[in-house]
Design an enzyme around this catalytic site. Structure first.
Site, PDB file in Angstrom:
ATOM      1  N   ARG A  93       0.371   6.603   7.320  1.00 17.74           N
ATOM      2  CA  ARG A  93       0.632   6.716   6.012  1.00 17.74           C
ATOM      3  C   ARG A  93      -0.127   8.275   5.449  1.00 17.74           C
ATOM      4  O   ARG A  93       0.565   8.766   4.485  1.00 17.74           O
ATOM      5  CB  ARG A  93      -0.332   5.674   5.257  1.00 17.74           C
ATOM      6  CG  ARG A  93       0.091   4.441   5.541  1.00 17.74           C
ATOM      7  CD  ARG A  93      -0.774   3.399   4.661  1.00 17.74           C
ATOM      8  NE  ARG A  93      -0.391   1.894   4.881  1.00 17.74           N
ATOM      9  CZ  ARG A  93       0.532   1.134   4.468  1.00 17.74           C
ATOM     10  NH1 ARG A  93       1.502   1.506   3.811  1.00 17.74           N
ATOM     11  NH2 ARG A  93       0.644   0.052   5.078  1.00 17.74           N
ATOM     12  N   ASP A 135      14.760  -0.715   0.556  1.00 21.87           N
ATOM     13  CA  ASP A 135      15.524  -0.696   1.754  1.00 21.87           C
ATOM     14  C   ASP A 135      16.721  -1.941   1.574  1.00 21.87           C
ATOM     15  O   ASP A 135      17.753  -1.506   1.207  1.00 21.87           O
ATOM     16  CB  ASP A 135      14.368  -0.910   3.131  1.00 21.87           C
ATOM     17  CG  ASP A 135      15.278  -1.235   4.355  1.00 21.87           C
ATOM     18  OD1 ASP A 135      16.347  -0.550   4.486  1.00 21.87           O
ATOM     19  OD2 ASP A 135      14.649  -1.597   5.110  1.00 21.87           O
ATOM     20  N   PHE A 190      14.188   4.691  10.458  1.00 22.93           N
ATOM     21  CA  PHE A 190      12.846   4.263   9.982  1.00 22.93           C
ATOM     22  C   PHE A 190      12.149   5.373   9.732  1.00 22.93           C
ATOM     23  O   PHE A 190      11.783   6.120  10.637  1.00 22.93           O
ATOM     24  CB  PHE A 190      12.214   3.147  11.125  1.00 22.93           C
ATOM     25  CG  PHE A 190      10.961   2.497  10.389  1.00 22.93           C
ATOM     26  CD1 PHE A 190      11.012   1.268   9.941  1.00 22.93           C
ATOM     27  CD2 PHE A 190       9.737   2.909  10.718  1.00 22.93           C
ATOM     28  CE1 PHE A 190      10.151   0.733   9.343  1.00 22.93           C
ATOM     29  CE2 PHE A 190       8.598   2.365  10.489  1.00 22.93           C
ATOM     30  CZ  PHE A 190       8.708   1.229   9.702  1.00 22.93           C
ATOM     31  N   VAL A 191      11.299   5.375   8.607  1.00 18.72           N
ATOM     32  CA  VAL A 191      10.521   6.661   8.156  1.00 18.72           C
ATOM     33  C   VAL A 191       9.192   6.161   7.911  1.00 18.72           C
ATOM     34  O   VAL A 191       8.724   4.950   7.586  1.00 18.72           O
ATOM     35  CB  VAL A 191      10.898   7.226   6.936  1.00 18.72           C
ATOM     36  CG1 VAL A 191      12.663   7.958   7.197  1.00 18.72           C
ATOM     37  CG2 VAL A 191      11.301   6.251   5.905  1.00 18.72           C
ATOM     38  N   ASP A 202       4.268   3.333   6.477  1.00 19.95           N
ATOM     39  CA  ASP A 202       3.657   3.202   7.540  1.00 19.95           C
ATOM     40  C   ASP A 202       4.497   2.640   8.799  1.00 19.95           C
ATOM     41  O   ASP A 202       5.476   1.872   8.403  1.00 19.95           O
ATOM     42  CB  ASP A 202       2.541   2.307   7.524  1.00 19.95           C
ATOM     43  CG  ASP A 202       3.017   0.917   7.394  1.00 19.95           C
ATOM     44  OD1 ASP A 202       3.606   0.593   6.419  1.00 19.95           O
ATOM     45  OD2 ASP A 202       2.561  -0.307   7.730  1.00 19.95           O
ATOM     46  N   LYS A 235       0.783  -1.157  -0.044  1.00 22.72           N
ATOM     47  CA  LYS A 235       0.066  -0.061   0.048  1.00 22.72           C
ATOM     48  C   LYS A 235       0.897   1.283  -0.079  1.00 22.72           C
ATOM     49  O   LYS A 235       0.401   2.410  -0.322  1.00 22.72           O
ATOM     50  CB  LYS A 235      -0.951   0.052   1.284  1.00 22.72           C
ATOM     51  CG  LYS A 235      -1.757  -1.125   1.547  1.00 22.72           C
ATOM     52  CD  LYS A 235      -2.380  -1.133   2.898  1.00 22.72           C
ATOM     53  CE  LYS A 235      -3.070  -2.391   3.309  1.00 22.72           C
ATOM     54  NZ  LYS A 235      -3.294  -2.481   4.723  1.00 22.72           N
ATOM     55  N   GLY A 236       2.029   1.045   0.348  1.00 27.71           N
ATOM     56  CA  GLY A 236       3.058   2.273   0.686  1.00 27.71           C
ATOM     57  C   GLY A 236       3.223   3.151  -0.550  1.00 27.71           C
ATOM     58  O   GLY A 236       3.430   4.334  -0.236  1.00 27.71           O
ATOM     59  N   GLU A 243       7.783   2.437  -6.354  1.00 30.35           N
ATOM     60  CA  GLU A 243       7.708   1.977  -4.930  1.00 30.35           C
ATOM     61  C   GLU A 243       7.762   3.036  -3.898  1.00 30.35           C
ATOM     62  O   GLU A 243       8.169   4.312  -4.316  1.00 30.35           O
ATOM     63  CB  GLU A 243       9.103   1.060  -4.764  1.00 30.35           C
ATOM     64  CG  GLU A 243       8.562  -0.621  -4.244  1.00 30.35           C
ATOM     65  CD  GLU A 243       8.128  -0.655  -3.062  1.00 30.35           C
ATOM     66  OE1 GLU A 243       7.251   0.045  -2.508  1.00 30.35           O
ATOM     67  OE2 GLU A 243       8.295  -1.892  -2.543  1.00 30.35           O
ATOM     68  N   ASP A 244       7.686   2.792  -2.703  1.00 28.11           N
ATOM     69  CA  ASP A 244       7.665   3.895  -1.672  1.00 28.11           C
ATOM     70  C   ASP A 244       9.145   3.990  -1.320  1.00 28.11           C
ATOM     71  O   ASP A 244       9.829   5.193  -1.248  1.00 28.11           O
ATOM     72  CB  ASP A 244       6.917   3.761  -0.528  1.00 28.11           C
ATOM     73  CG  ASP A 244       6.781   2.339   0.145  1.00 28.11           C
ATOM     74  OD1 ASP A 244       7.579   1.575  -0.630  1.00 28.11           O
ATOM     75  OD2 ASP A 244       6.291   2.216   1.186  1.00 28.11           O
ATOM     76  N   LYS A 267      17.203   3.620   0.875  1.00 24.32           N
ATOM     77  CA  LYS A 267      18.003   3.647   2.090  1.00 24.32           C
ATOM     78  C   LYS A 267      19.187   2.558   1.695  1.00 24.32           C
ATOM     79  O   LYS A 267      19.244   1.438   2.131  1.00 24.32           O
ATOM     80  CB  LYS A 267      17.074   2.680   3.126  1.00 24.32           C
ATOM     81  CG  LYS A 267      17.174   3.479   4.544  1.00 24.32           C
ATOM     82  CD  LYS A 267      16.510   2.564   5.574  1.00 24.32           C
ATOM     83  CE  LYS A 267      15.069   3.024   5.518  1.00 24.32           C
ATOM     84  NZ  LYS A 267      14.427   2.238   6.850  1.00 24.32           N
TER      85      LYS A 267
END
Ligand code: IMP
Ligand code: MG
Length: 178
Positions: free
Chosen positions: A167, A105, A154-155, A161, A45-46, A101-102, A133
């Site tokens: 979100r 990582d 962590f963002v 989320d 969902k990001g 993508e959000d 990241k």
């Protein structure tokens, strides 16, 4: 910083900076995909908030597809196990796909997605990620369109989320309790 969510989150990238970068990426994608039929594959969902703003910043006819993946089980660490939870609605063969993508990582989710979508014989597949990241990368992923490179924090916000919350913050923030 008075709303109930903002007390847990410090601003890392402001709403204005996010929106300006999204417009730049949209202009770049518009130039690169001239004359092609573009399909944005939004990873649920990001990436939804980013994908919707980006789609409006792209001046081309395009279609939107949504792909649900789960690589996380509620915490702040990726498990490396990726599953498709909702598939796209149309065949991807012959299409120019841009995966939205959000954040990338470890890169494990994106590697899985790339392999999965490439197996469907699209005309091309490229990657657009709002954030990267690099400190935690476990596999090399070539990001064609990148919003911001961030440090190993962590963002949350703008689609990202923690435990499904935050979100809807309009900026990208650092979750204070990680
Ligand atoms: P990767 O497989 O480790 O690259 O993880 C990718 C996914 O993990 C992203 O699509 C996010 O859903 C989630 N993720 C990674 N880092 C963060 C973060 O800092 N905040 C929120 N979600 C994150
Ligand atoms: Mg995600």
């Amino acid at each position: 910083m008075t709303t109930f969510q903002e007390k847990d989150v410090g601003v890392l990238i402001s709403e204005e900076a996010v929106q300006a970068r999204v417009k730049e990426l949209g202009a770049q994608i518009t130039r690169d995909y001239q004359g092609k039929e573009l399909t944005l594959v939004c990873v649920l969902k990001g990436s939804v908030f980013f994908a919707i703003d980006l789609a409006r910043a792209i001046d081309l006819p395009l279609t939107l597809e949504f792909l649900g993946v789960s690589s996380y089980h509620g915490g702040t660490e990726s498990t490396g196990e990726v599953r498709i939870t909702t598939d796209v609605s149309k065949p991807m063969a012959g299409k120019h796909l841009l995966i939205i993508e959000d954040i990338i990582d470890t890169g494990l989710t994106m590697s899985f997605l790339l392999e999965n979508l490439q197996a469907r014989h699209p005309a091309s597949v490229k990657i657009c990620s709002l954030l990267e990241k690099p400190a935690r990368a476990k596999t090399k992923v070539n990001i064609d369109y990148k919003g911001f490179v961030i440090e190993d924090k962590f963002v949350v916000g703008y689609g990202l989320d923690y435990g499904e919350k935050y979100r809807n913050l309009p900026f990208i923030g650092i979750w204070k309790h990680a």
